[in-house]
Design an enzyme around this catalytic site. Structure first.
Site, PDB file in Angstrom:
ATOM      1  N   GLU A 142       0.021   3.971  -0.380  1.00 13.32           N
ATOM      2  CA  GLU A 142      -0.933   4.989   0.084  1.00 13.32           C
ATOM      3  C   GLU A 142      -0.500   6.407  -0.274  1.00 13.32           C
ATOM      4  OE1 GLU A 142      -3.214   6.002   4.256  1.00 13.32           O
ATOM      5  OE2 GLU A 142      -2.816   3.940   3.671  1.00 13.32           O
ATOM      6  N   ASP A 172      -1.233   1.483   4.153  1.00 13.37           N
ATOM      7  CA  ASP A 172      -1.037   1.331   5.590  1.00 13.37           C
ATOM      8  C   ASP A 172      -1.826   0.133   6.099  1.00 13.37           C
ATOM      9  OD1 ASP A 172       0.508   3.565   5.487  1.00 13.37           O
ATOM     10  OD2 ASP A 172      -0.935   4.898   6.457  1.00 13.37           O
ATOM     11  N   TYR A 185       5.348   2.241  12.086  1.00 16.57           N
ATOM     12  CA  TYR A 185       3.986   2.712  11.822  1.00 16.57           C
ATOM     13  C   TYR A 185       3.409   3.365  13.078  1.00 16.57           C
ATOM     14  CZ  TYR A 185      -0.735   2.703   9.907  1.00 16.57           C
ATOM     15  OH  TYR A 185      -1.965   3.087   9.428  1.00 16.57           O
TER      16      TYR A 185
END
Length: 741
Positions: A7, A106, A315
């Site tokens: 990403e 992600d 995350y």
């Protein structure tokens, strides 16, 4: 050479370094950065994106706001246009020689949507390319090896649900924004932004402000007794009358007039209180904690994402607040103990007989937010460290022991009047010791037993007023949005930031809506209330969940949303003259500071000169030329106060972190301390900060106040140092009607 799509560049480089059996080669292909390496005997190429590489928009024929009926946008074609030409060209160029493409963005809906964009461009030059998905919650050696060693299927429905949100938000935002902006005459840079999620969110803030404005303060009185035990004079304490709040002044005065000198202890109630350790961080609770220590929600999320991409934390987008059984908590503690700033507190946890994690709400989502890597304080920027430390200390707190306090309630009798003294002592600090963001205080009382007589040194009577409900902070607003299903854990910080960017809100810890916000929400609530209610937005969110589950199609949900919007617009068009007039009137009043104190006829109004700089001028100009300069930055709010020295109106200026009040007179004596060390020949400007706010000399000296010779030399140096302009390469822009696998 197979392709891996990340990403962001920082994440792509780290993935390459963690997987590579040898050296990682950094090179450029078609003007885009790529990383090449070998893993398990096979060659791979990582192509990092910059988030979305396509933008959702309408065809160019709809770009003229005045050229069409805004309702045409509801059924207009939607295109996904290229925004990162070099990256897209790189994907197209590299795809033909690749056997498979691994999406490593992600692991959420937005990441799936971004991955689908890359996949669609790869298929333009290699229609048969195989697609795999790498899901991971932390960019560590263990997590990356595990995810790439057990690749999964790409979730198209997950991506479609995210694309549905993008399309619906585009349609609703464009239609409502254009409509209100045009009928109110506020187009261009002053357009009135309206959105499917941001408008109900703004309405919640306006409703709270209306509660505050409607609140009627009531006076009440408190009677306090300052006591001391004769044998323990070093421990004075305070007792409050049992009534606590006297709503009758005469009754409070009668109690106060007794002026007792002694009080007898009638009862002593001792309780042990257990303060449970906090649950692990999910996204909302992390952002609430971060905003409580001075960050905006968007800034905190941006830093958390950066820490994740660098392999320092997990995350940051998750609803889960239960650590998975597979997570080795001691292993993480053994990493944290090597961080100097955390070593002492980490050792306390490791020394516990038993390490048991607290639990919150468990979901089928990423693990909670927790530290995964080692980094010293000196290696991070100040703000980055504050967020890393917050996440790390929350992790330590969840593994600590509960805190315990002993709480005393002492009932005293003073000439027939009951008083209560309350004390608290810490028995065990527990998690409070490692988590300084939640402090535990003590109130020490002397040793008191039934029958003891204490001296009353002084009695005090206080007059107070009830206070309106507090304004939302960014943290409490995030929780409110979550409770009302407004937005997602990924989009809420950006939505709040957009409200600030459009000048609808000021203040972080106490959010205050502007008059423009009031104008927009008031009109919509009166004429089309459904747009301001969370229910419709929440219903659409549920339908997007149905897409993710494969129970509904993207087009179906977009069409249903369009039908609802058309009904709303038909209603608004019938009342557009009234709505436009109300908003114009409200916006006009927003520019009024006060009556003109000079001519007593006109109004002092915020205006802009030919240079674009704002100032305050009389509405009776040219008959009255009364005017005042204004700070050029910050949101201006009029007040009802006037300066006691110069009699000019006082305004409130909110420029983000700095809020202050000032009168409009530049040379007023109230500003004498604003410039401690003025430069020679420079007159202090009204664009300075408040007396109570430290400011730099650079802030105080407007550029136009510099001598002409100095300005000339500055320009000359700037020209000499300016680098040669590079020819701007504009990537070829194409449009893809729909992104499909």
């Amino acid at each position: 050479m197979d392709l891996i799509i990340s990403e962001k560049s920082i994440a792509g480089e780290r993935i390459a370094q963690l997987l590579a059996d040898g050296k990682v080669v950094n090179k450029s292909i078609a003007g885009a950065r790529v990383f090449e390496f070998t893993w398990k005997g096979l060659e791979y190429r990582v192509i990092p994106l910059r988030g979305h590489i396509s933008d959702v928009e309408f065809p160019k024929k709809y770009s003229n706001w005045y050229g069409i009926d805004v309702r045409e946008l509801i059924d207009a074609e939607i295109v996904y246009s290229e925004t990162e030409g070099a990256i897209i060209d790189c994907i197209r160029e590299c795809s033909p020689e690749a056997g498979q493409i691994i999406i490593a963005t992600d692991a959420d809906r937005e990441g799936e949507s971004i991955g689908l964009e890359a996949l669609s461009y790869a298929k333009q030059t290699n229609p048969n390319i195989k697609v795999e998905r790498a899901y991971f919650s932390a960019i560590t050696k263990e997590d990356i090896d595990k995810s790439f060693g057990a690749l999964e299927k790409f979730d198209y429905n997950f991506a479609y649900s995210a694309n549905t949100r993008r399309e619906i938000d585009l349609i609703w935002g464009a239609v409502l924004t254009r409509f209100l902006s045009i009928i109110s005459g506020n187009t261009g840079k002053n357009f009135l932004s309206v959105g499917r999620v941001q408008t109900p969110t703004l309405a919640l803030i306006i409703d709270r402000e209306k509660e505050r404005l409607a609140f009627k303060q009531e006076k009440y009185w408190e009677v306090l007794a300052h006591c001391i035990k004769p044998k323990e004079k070093e421990i004075p304490f305070t007792a409050m009358h049992q009534e606590e709040k006297f709503w009758d002044k005469a009754k409070a005065q009668a109690v106060f007039n007794k002026q007792p000198k002694k009080a007898e202890v009638k009862s002593v109630d001792t309780k042990t209180r257990v303060l449970k350790k906090p649950a692990p961080f999910n996204t909302t609770e992390f952002l609430r904690a971060a905003t409580a220590i001075g960050f905006t929600a968007s800034k905190a999320m941006s830093i958390a994402e950066s820490l994740y991409q660098r392999g320092f934390t997990s995350y940051p987008r998750t609803d889960n607040s239960v650590y998975p059984p597979s997570l080795d908590l001691k292993e993480i503690l053994n990493k944290l103990v090597s961080i100097k700033a955390l070593e002492k507190d980490t050792r306390k946890i490791l020394a516990q007989k038993e390490i048991v994690a607290s639990k919150g709400k468990e979901t089928k989502d990423h693990p909670p937010v927790y530290p995964v890597g080692v980094v010293q304080k000196e290696a991070l920027a100040a703000d980055d460290w504050k967020i890393f430390e917050l996440i790390s200390r929350r992790f330590l707190a969840t593994l600590s022991e509960d805190a315990t306090t002993e709480n005393l309630g002492v009932m005293l009798d003073a000439e027939g009047e009951p008083y209560i003294a309350r004390g608290q002592t810490i028995i065990k600090a527990g998690w409070k010791e490692v988590y300084p963001y939640s402090k535990l205080s003590e109130t020490i009382l002397p040793k008191l037993e039934v029958g003891d007589i204490v001296d009353i040194e002084k009695l005090e009577l206080f007059e107070k007023e009830t206070q309106p409900p507090g304004r939302y902070s960014q943290g409490s607003l995030l929780k409110l949005m979550e409770d009302n299903n407004l937005g997602t854990k990924s989009t809420r910080p950006a939505i709040i930031q957009k409200l600030y960017a459009r000048k609808y809100l000021v203040g972080n810890k106490a959010i205050e809506p502007s008059k423009v916000a009031f104008a927009v929400i008031d009109s919509l609530q009166k004429h089309c209330d459904i747009v301001t209610k969370p229910k419709m937005t929440a219903d659409l969110e549920s339908e997007m969940d149905e897409i993710a589950a494969g129970k509904k199609q993207q087009k179906e949900v977009v069409d249903v949303s369009g039908k609802r919007l058309r009904e709303i617009m038909d209603l608004l068009f019938k009342q557009k003259e009234i709505v436009g007039s109300e908003i114009r009137s409200a916006l006009k009043s927003n520019e009024v500071i006060s009556n003109c104190p000079k001519c007593q006829k006109g109004m002092l109004i915020v205006r802009r000169g030919k240079s674009g700089k704002r100032f305050v001028g009389c509405s009776s100009y040219p008959a009255c030329v009364n005017s005042f300069p204004l700070p050029q930055k910050g949101y201006i709010t009029p007040t009802t106060d006037f300066c006691p020295e110069c009699k000019a109106p006082i305004i409130k200026v909110n420029s983000g972190r700095v809020n202050y009040k000032m009168c409009l007179t530049m040379a007023c004596v109230t500003k004498k301390d604003w410039v401690k060390k003025p430069l020679p020949g420079v007159v202090p400007s009204t664009t300075t900060a408040a007396v109570t706010t430290p400011v730099t000399r650079a802030t105080l000296v407007p550029a136009q106040a510099k001598p002409a010779a100095e300005k000339k030399s500055v320009v000359k140096v700037a020209k000499e140092k300016a680098p040669a302009k590079e020819k701007k390469v504009v990537p070829k822009k194409t449009a893809v009607k729909k992104i499909v696998p």
